[in-house]
Enzyme design. Structure first.
Site, PDB file in Angstrom:
ATOM      1  N   ARG A  93     -14.898  -6.888  -0.176  1.00 27.34           N
ATOM      2  CA  ARG A  93     -14.147  -6.592   1.065  1.00 27.34           C
ATOM      3  C   ARG A  93     -13.249  -5.118   1.030  1.00 27.34           C
ATOM      4  O   ARG A  93     -12.967  -4.835   0.152  1.00 27.34           O
ATOM      5  CB  ARG A  93     -12.915  -7.597   1.555  1.00 27.34           C
ATOM      6  CG  ARG A  93     -12.217  -7.309   2.637  1.00 27.34           C
ATOM      7  CD  ARG A  93     -11.073  -6.464   2.420  1.00 27.34           C
ATOM      8  NE  ARG A  93     -10.268  -6.328   3.603  1.00 27.34           N
ATOM      9  CZ  ARG A  93      -9.134  -5.393   3.792  1.00 27.34           C
ATOM     10  NH1 ARG A  93      -8.730  -4.787   2.478  1.00 27.34           N
ATOM     11  NH2 ARG A  93      -8.399  -5.204   4.660  1.00 27.34           N
ATOM     12  N   GLY A 102      -6.229  -4.090   7.572  1.00 26.17           N
ATOM     13  CA  GLY A 102      -7.320  -2.900   7.575  1.00 26.17           C
ATOM     14  C   GLY A 102      -8.214  -3.083   8.515  1.00 26.17           C
ATOM     15  O   GLY A 102      -8.804  -2.191   9.140  1.00 26.17           O
ATOM     16  N   THR A 144       1.039  -1.214  -0.034  1.00 25.73           N
ATOM     17  CA  THR A 144       0.008   0.009   0.139  1.00 25.73           C
ATOM     18  C   THR A 144       1.066   1.073  -0.091  1.00 25.73           C
ATOM     19  O   THR A 144       1.918   1.281   0.646  1.00 25.73           O
ATOM     20  CB  THR A 144      -0.796   0.066   1.209  1.00 25.73           C
ATOM     21  OG1 THR A 144      -1.659  -1.170   1.067  1.00 25.73           O
ATOM     22  CG2 THR A 144      -1.738   1.183   1.575  1.00 25.73           C
TER      23      THR A 144
HETATM   24  N1  ASP Z   1      -4.495  -1.777   4.692  1.00 25.00           N
HETATM   25  C1  ASP Z   1      -4.539  -2.217   3.738  1.00 25.00           C
HETATM   26  C2  ASP Z   1      -5.866  -2.952   3.647  1.00 25.00           C
HETATM   27  O1  ASP Z   1      -6.392  -3.553   4.647  1.00 25.00           O
HETATM   28  C3  ASP Z   1      -3.557  -3.237   3.422  1.00 25.00           C
HETATM   29  C4  ASP Z   1      -2.213  -2.687   3.620  1.00 25.00           C
HETATM   30  O2  ASP Z   1      -1.951  -1.651   4.072  1.00 25.00           O
HETATM   31  O3  ASP Z   1      -1.220  -3.493   3.175  1.00 25.00           O
HETATM   32  O4  ASP Z   1      -6.794  -3.082   2.480  1.00 25.00           O
END
Ligand code: ASP
Length: 357
Positions: free
Chosen positions: A252, A278, A224
């Site tokens: 999701r 998340g 991310t």
């Molecule tokens: N926070 C992001 C999610 O849960 C994923 C990540 O930051 O790697 O979609």
């Protein structure tokens, strides 16, 4: 001109010269703002993940080079008086276009072999925010998030509606195969095996022509992306973009498109961008919590970030970057790595990948 007239003409000039002299001495002698506080500051992250023991030079260099280029683009905007909002958007667009990261090109796969992308942006000056969730056909979800903020009365658009809005706004539409990378498909197969599910022979779309090529650096610990910035007018902004979690159920939605969970900014406290599991960041309203802790407990930005990671979240849940209104930056994670970087008006420009615990 007699003596009296000469005195009348010269006295104000001499006084003015003395005043200018005094002013010059005091300005030169006083520590410049830059040394006390940053006039502008910017920080970025490229996702919380594990540091691969075999991470080689090529992958590490490629990742750090991308981070530096993104920081330089943000620096160019902020050092010429541009806004924090423009800086965070521009930086996140660059990282979305970079296939190494799990955002835009290079986004991870859902369990069904598709891509569903999330992004959000927040303007700390006016507490405006915008997000998109589960968007599927947009090259740059963060641009759409900003348009949601600026051109709708809403804060979050999801799925088909988000894609339709983006098209109405003439944003660049791409087919799903635009997001394909070998690395992410390999990761999906691994995740499916771990979940005891049947492997997919191919994505839910025909493989693109470039599917045989591995991109240098693409196997690094990158995920991310997020950016926080303070501009020279004292405005704070944050932006985050992701493909979500590998093997997620279609539909999701993670923390990234939700202001208050994955992204937050207010001019009084700080701007925040999160990465990690998340669901945990949503349950604990982490991005907003960093600001609330500063406000209510008098924590500084780094204490607030540490508290959220170590006292509220579980070890290994992820990472947070934040900048306060004086340009102080905190970048922490409870994972093995979080590619990250920082630049400010005092001349700082640093990038790093691993996290020392
Ligand atoms: N926070 C992001 C999610 O849960 C994923 C990540 O930051 O790697 O979609």
């Amino acid at each position: 001109m007699n003596k009296h007239q000469l005195r009348t003409v010269c006295a104000p000039i001499i006084l003015a010269l003395v005043l200018v002299g005094l002013l010059t001495v005091s300005v030169l002698a006083a520590p410049s703002d830059d040394r006390l506080l940053a006039r502008w500051a910017i920080a970025i992250h490229g996702g919380a993940g594990s540091l691969l023991p075999g991470l080689d030079r090529v992958r590490r260099d490629s990742l750090e080079q991308s981070l530096r280029q993104a920081l330089q683009a943000g620096t160019k905007i902020l050092s010429t008086g541009g806004s924090a909002l423009d800086a965070v958007e521009t930086v996140v667009v660059m990282l979305e276009d970079d296939p190494q990261f799990n955002a835009g090109k290079g986004a991870v796969f859902t369990r069904a072999g598709t891509h569903e992308l999330d992004a959000s942006i927040m303007d700390g000056a006016r507490l405006r925010c915008g997000g998109v969730a589960g968007i599927r056909f947009q090259k740059n979800p963060i641009k759409v998030a900003r348009l949601v903020m600026e051109h709708t009365p809403h804060v979050l658009l999801a799925g088909e509606g988000a894609d339709a809005f983006a098209s109405e706004q003439r944003q660049e539409r791409v087919a799903q195969d635009y997001f394909y990378t070998n690395r992410r498909f390999r990761e999906l197969q691994k995740a499916l095996a771990e979940m005891g599910e049947k492997p997919l022979e191919k994505p839910a779309y025909p493989l693109p022509v470039d599917s045989r090529t591995d991109i240098p650096g693409e196997d690094g610990p990158s995920g991310t992306v997020g950016c926080v910035a303070l501009d020279s007018r004292g405005n704070l902004a944050a932006a985050t973009s992701t493909g979500g979690l590998t093997g997620k159920l279609p539909g999701r939605v993670g923390d990234t498109p939700i202001c208050g969970a994955g992204t937050y900014a207010n001019n009084e406290n700080c701007a925040v961008s999160c990465t990690g599991k998340g669901e945990q960041f949503i349950r604990n309203s982490i991005a907003a919590r960093v600001a609330v802790l500063m406000d209510e407990r008098g924590f500084n930005v780094d204490e607030s970030v540490s508290y959220c990671l170590n006292e509220i979240l579980e070890p290994g849940d992820g990472g947070i970057i934040a900048v306060d209104r004086q340009g102080r930056i905190s970048m922490r994670a409870t994972t093995g790595a979080m590619p990250r970087g920082v630049a400010d008006s005092a001349g700082r420009l640093e990038t790093a990948i691993g996290i020392d615990h």
